[in-house]
Design a protein around this motif. Structure first.
Motif, PDB file in Angstrom:
ATOM      1  N   THR A  86       0.837  -1.193   0.000  1.00  0.00           N
ATOM      2  CA  THR A  86       0.000   0.000   0.000  1.00  0.00           C
ATOM      3  C   THR A  86       0.876   1.249   0.000  1.00  0.00           C
ATOM      4  OG1 THR A  86      -0.100   0.184   2.405  1.00  0.00           O
ATOM      5  CG2 THR A  86      -1.765  -1.219   1.332  1.00  0.00           C
ATOM      6  N   VAL A  87       0.255   2.383  -0.248  1.00  0.00           N
ATOM      7  CA  VAL A  87       0.999   3.642  -0.202  1.00  0.00           C
ATOM      8  C   VAL A  87       1.614   3.835   1.174  1.00  0.00           C
ATOM      9  CG1 VAL A  87       0.775   6.153  -0.299  1.00  0.00           C
ATOM     10  CG2 VAL A  87      -0.364   4.727  -2.020  1.00  0.00           C
ATOM     11  N   GLN A  88       0.848   3.541   2.227  1.00  0.00           N
ATOM     12  CA  GLN A  88       1.375   3.706   3.579  1.00  0.00           C
ATOM     13  C   GLN A  88       2.586   2.803   3.810  1.00  0.00           C
ATOM     14  OE1 GLN A  88      -1.505   3.560   6.691  1.00  0.00           O
ATOM     15  NE2 GLN A  88      -0.029   4.110   8.266  1.00  0.00           N
ATOM     16  N   GLN A  89       2.533   1.574   3.327  1.00  0.00           N
ATOM     17  CA  GLN A  89       3.666   0.668   3.489  1.00  0.00           C
ATOM     18  C   GLN A  89       4.865   1.142   2.679  1.00  0.00           C
ATOM     19  OE1 GLN A  89       1.475  -2.843   2.292  1.00  0.00           O
ATOM     20  NE2 GLN A  89       1.501  -3.672   4.375  1.00  0.00           N
ATOM     21  N   ASN A  90       4.611   1.672   1.487  1.00  0.00           N
ATOM     22  CA  ASN A  90       5.702   2.225   0.695  1.00  0.00           C
ATOM     23  C   ASN A  90       6.361   3.397   1.417  1.00  0.00           C
ATOM     24  OD1 ASN A  90       6.329   1.253  -2.226  1.00  0.00           O
ATOM     25  ND2 ASN A  90       4.100   1.023  -2.055  1.00  0.00           N
ATOM     26  N   GLY A  94      10.572   4.361   3.833  1.00  0.00           N
ATOM     27  CA  GLY A  94      11.459   5.506   3.974  1.00  0.00           C
ATOM     28  C   GLY A  94      12.004   5.655   5.378  1.00  0.00           C
ATOM     29  N   ILE A  95      11.349   4.997   6.330  1.00  0.00           N
ATOM     30  CA  ILE A  95      11.768   5.079   7.739  1.00  0.00           C
ATOM     31  C   ILE A  95      12.411   3.788   8.209  1.00  0.00           C
ATOM     32  CG2 ILE A  95      10.953   5.408  10.100  1.00  0.00           C
ATOM     33  CD1 ILE A  95       8.703   7.117   9.007  1.00  0.00           C
ATOM     34  N   ASN A  96      11.772   2.662   7.870  1.00  0.00           N
ATOM     35  CA  ASN A  96      12.211   1.372   8.390  1.00  0.00           C
ATOM     36  C   ASN A  96      11.918   0.293   7.355  1.00  0.00           C
ATOM     37  OD1 ASN A  96      12.448  -1.125   9.806  1.00  0.00           O
ATOM     38  ND2 ASN A  96      12.061  -0.085  11.748  1.00  0.00           N
ATOM     39  N   GLY A  97      12.951  -0.375   6.883  1.00  0.00           N
ATOM     40  CA  GLY A  97      12.776  -1.389   5.856  1.00  0.00           C
ATOM     41  C   GLY A  97      11.982  -2.593   6.315  1.00  0.00           C
ATOM     42  N   SER A 124      -4.432   2.667  -0.322  1.00  0.00           N
ATOM     43  CA  SER A 124      -4.515   2.225  -1.711  1.00  0.00           C
ATOM     44  C   SER A 124      -3.186   1.652  -2.176  1.00  0.00           C
ATOM     45  CB  SER A 124      -4.899   3.404  -2.614  1.00  0.00           C
ATOM     46  OG  SER A 124      -6.138   3.962  -2.232  1.00  0.00           O
ATOM     47  N   TYR A 125      -3.247   0.899  -3.268  1.00  0.00           N
ATOM     48  CA  TYR A 125      -2.044   0.382  -3.908  1.00  0.00           C
ATOM     49  C   TYR A 125      -1.653   1.298  -5.058  1.00  0.00           C
ATOM     50  CZ  TYR A 125      -2.619  -3.868  -1.178  1.00  0.00           C
ATOM     51  OH  TYR A 125      -2.721  -4.756  -0.125  1.00  0.00           O
ATOM     52  N   PRO A 126      -0.379   1.375  -5.394  1.00  0.00           N
ATOM     53  CA  PRO A 126       0.064   2.306  -6.439  1.00  0.00           C
ATOM     54  C   PRO A 126      -0.689   2.171  -7.751  1.00  0.00           C
ATOM     55  CG  PRO A 126       1.963   1.438  -5.274  1.00  0.00           C
ATOM     56  CD  PRO A 126       0.772   0.694  -4.752  1.00  0.00           C
ATOM     57  N   GLY A 127      -1.126   0.973  -8.104  1.00  0.00           N
ATOM     58  CA  GLY A 127      -1.839   0.775  -9.356  1.00  0.00           C
ATOM     59  C   GLY A 127      -3.150   1.510  -9.439  1.00  0.00           C
ATOM     60  N   ALA A 128      -3.691   1.929  -8.293  1.00  0.00           N
ATOM     61  CA  ALA A 128      -4.964   2.640  -8.270  1.00  0.00           C
ATOM     62  C   ALA A 128      -4.787   4.151  -8.300  1.00  0.00           C
ATOM     63  CB  ALA A 128      -5.756   2.247  -7.017  1.00  0.00           C
ATOM     64  N   LEU A 129      -3.540   4.620  -8.334  1.00  0.00           N
ATOM     65  CA  LEU A 129      -3.272   6.052  -8.247  1.00  0.00           C
ATOM     66  C   LEU A 129      -2.964   6.635  -9.628  1.00  0.00           C
ATOM     67  CD1 LEU A 129      -3.084   5.274  -5.259  1.00  0.00           C
ATOM     68  CD2 LEU A 129      -1.063   6.737  -5.060  1.00  0.00           C
ATOM     69  N   SER A 130      -3.178   7.926  -9.752  1.00  0.00           N
ATOM     70  CA  SER A 130      -2.792   8.642 -10.960  1.00  0.00           C
ATOM     71  C   SER A 130      -1.292   8.914 -10.934  1.00  0.00           C
ATOM     72  CB  SER A 130      -3.550   9.965 -11.060  1.00  0.00           C
ATOM     73  OG  SER A 130      -3.102  10.872 -10.058  1.00  0.00           O
ATOM     74  N   GLY A 131      -0.760   9.384 -12.080  1.00  0.00           N
ATOM     75  CA  GLY A 131       0.659   9.687 -12.146  1.00  0.00           C
ATOM     76  C   GLY A 131       1.084  10.731 -11.137  1.00  0.00           C
ATOM     77  N   GLY A 132       0.280  11.790 -10.989  1.00  0.00           N
ATOM     78  CA  GLY A 132       0.611  12.837 -10.038  1.00  0.00           C
ATOM     79  C   GLY A 132       0.574  12.349  -8.603  1.00  0.00           C
ATOM     80  N   LEU A 139       7.706  11.236  -3.565  1.00  0.00           N
ATOM     81  CA  LEU A 139       8.347  12.390  -2.936  1.00  0.00           C
ATOM     82  C   LEU A 139       8.195  12.318  -1.421  1.00  0.00           C
ATOM     83  CD1 LEU A 139       9.791  15.099  -3.236  1.00  0.00           C
ATOM     84  CD2 LEU A 139       7.564  16.175  -3.626  1.00  0.00           C
ATOM     85  N   ALA A 140       7.022  11.882  -0.953  1.00  0.00           N
ATOM     86  CA  ALA A 140       6.811  11.726   0.486  1.00  0.00           C
ATOM     87  C   ALA A 140       7.782  10.706   1.068  1.00  0.00           C
ATOM     88  CB  ALA A 140       5.365  11.290   0.754  1.00  0.00           C
ATOM     89  N   ARG A 141       7.983   9.592   0.370  1.00  0.00           N
ATOM     90  CA  ARG A 141       8.923   8.579   0.858  1.00  0.00           C
ATOM     91  C   ARG A 141      10.339   9.146   0.941  1.00  0.00           C
ATOM     92  NH1 ARG A 141       9.458   3.104  -2.472  1.00  0.00           N
ATOM     93  NH2 ARG A 141      10.472   4.552  -3.913  1.00  0.00           N
ATOM     94  N   ALA A 142      10.714   9.952  -0.053  1.00  0.00           N
ATOM     95  CA  ALA A 142      12.037  10.578  -0.015  1.00  0.00           C
ATOM     96  C   ALA A 142      12.168  11.510   1.187  1.00  0.00           C
ATOM     97  CB  ALA A 142      12.285  11.335  -1.319  1.00  0.00           C
TER      98      ALA A 142
END
Length: 243
Positions: A86-90, A94-97, A124-132, A139-142
């Motif tokens: 999920t987006v949250q897991q992705n 960025g904090i803990n592998g 949500s999973y990345p496949g359900a998201l738009s490009g933006g 960017l949030a993960r970075a």
């Protein structure tokens, strides 16, 4: 401050040698023709390419540090989010592998997600998201890695102009708020005009001019810079007046 002095690399007969500075809170746009060495400079700073010379952050050398130990986060055109997470897991990566976060870390993710406008897509999973939305998540993960140097290699080039402008504005605001030293590779002079404090124009593996975008327009270092800007003004590269 990020200081790049005579940072050198030889590769397949090509010679690269860079001089550049970037202050915390500053955005420096890297401009130049395709193949001039913009991405190579980012790879050298991140440690993906072995270089010699001087590479300092806040006066301390980071040249000998391995990639994982450098104070650097990178974001590329390919976002590299994991489709099975999920987006949250992705973001948690960025904090803990290991994806095991304490309450403080979970709150940090929620805060960054809200700041970047992706709170509603955390489950949500990345496949359900738009490009933006995907690029905002990347960017949030970075940001969650909490590294003071942010390297952006055309991460928004595939987005439509409105979404790209929104993401660029977001980067500008994040650089100021988090005091990030941001290097942004772009082919669009309009991007530099929109958010960059300075432009570093690269030609054949060297920075030949670093200055504010306005100065690049009014006082280009040579004919190649002037020609690049002239092409941009004709619409090959969407541009706007920086004055």
């Amino acid at each position: 401050m990020l200081e790049v002095n005579q940072l050198r690399l030889s590769r397949q007969g090509d010679e690269f040698c860079y001089d550049l500075t970037c202050q915390p809170g500053q955005v420096v746009a890297l401009l130049g023709q395709s193949g001039c060495g913009k991405s190579t400079l980012l790879a050298m700073i991140a440690g993906f390419e072995t270089a010699s010379g001087v590479l300092l952050w806040q006066g301390r050398s980071i040249l000998e540090l391995p990639v994982a130990k450098r104070p650097v986060s990178s974001l590329f055109q390919q976002h590299n989010l994991f489709e099975h997470l999920t987006v949250q897991q992705n973001l948690a990566l960025g904090i803990n592998g290991r994806l095991k976060l304490n309450r403080h870390e979970q709150a940090h993710i929620a805060k960054v997600a809200e700041q970047l406008g992706i709170s509603q897509w955390l489950a949500s999973y990345p496949g359900a998201l738009s490009g933006g939305q995907i690029q905002r998540a990347a960017l949030a993960r970075a940001l969650l890695r909490q590294r003071p140097i942010l390297l952006l290699d055309e991460p928004f080039s595939a987005l439509d102009p409105v979404l790209r402008a929104d993401c660029l504005t977001l980067v500008r605001n994040l650089a100021s708020e988090h005091q990030l030293a941001v290097l942004l590779v772009t082919h669009q002079f309009s991007d530099a005009c929109a958010i960059a404090d300075e432009v570093a124009f690269i030609e054949q593996g060297r920075v030949i001019q670093q200055c504010p975008p306005q100065e690049l327009q009014t006082n280009p270092a040579n004919a190649q810079v002037a020609q690049f800007l002239a092409i941009a003004d004709k619409g090959v590269f969407p541009s706007k007046d920086c004055s």
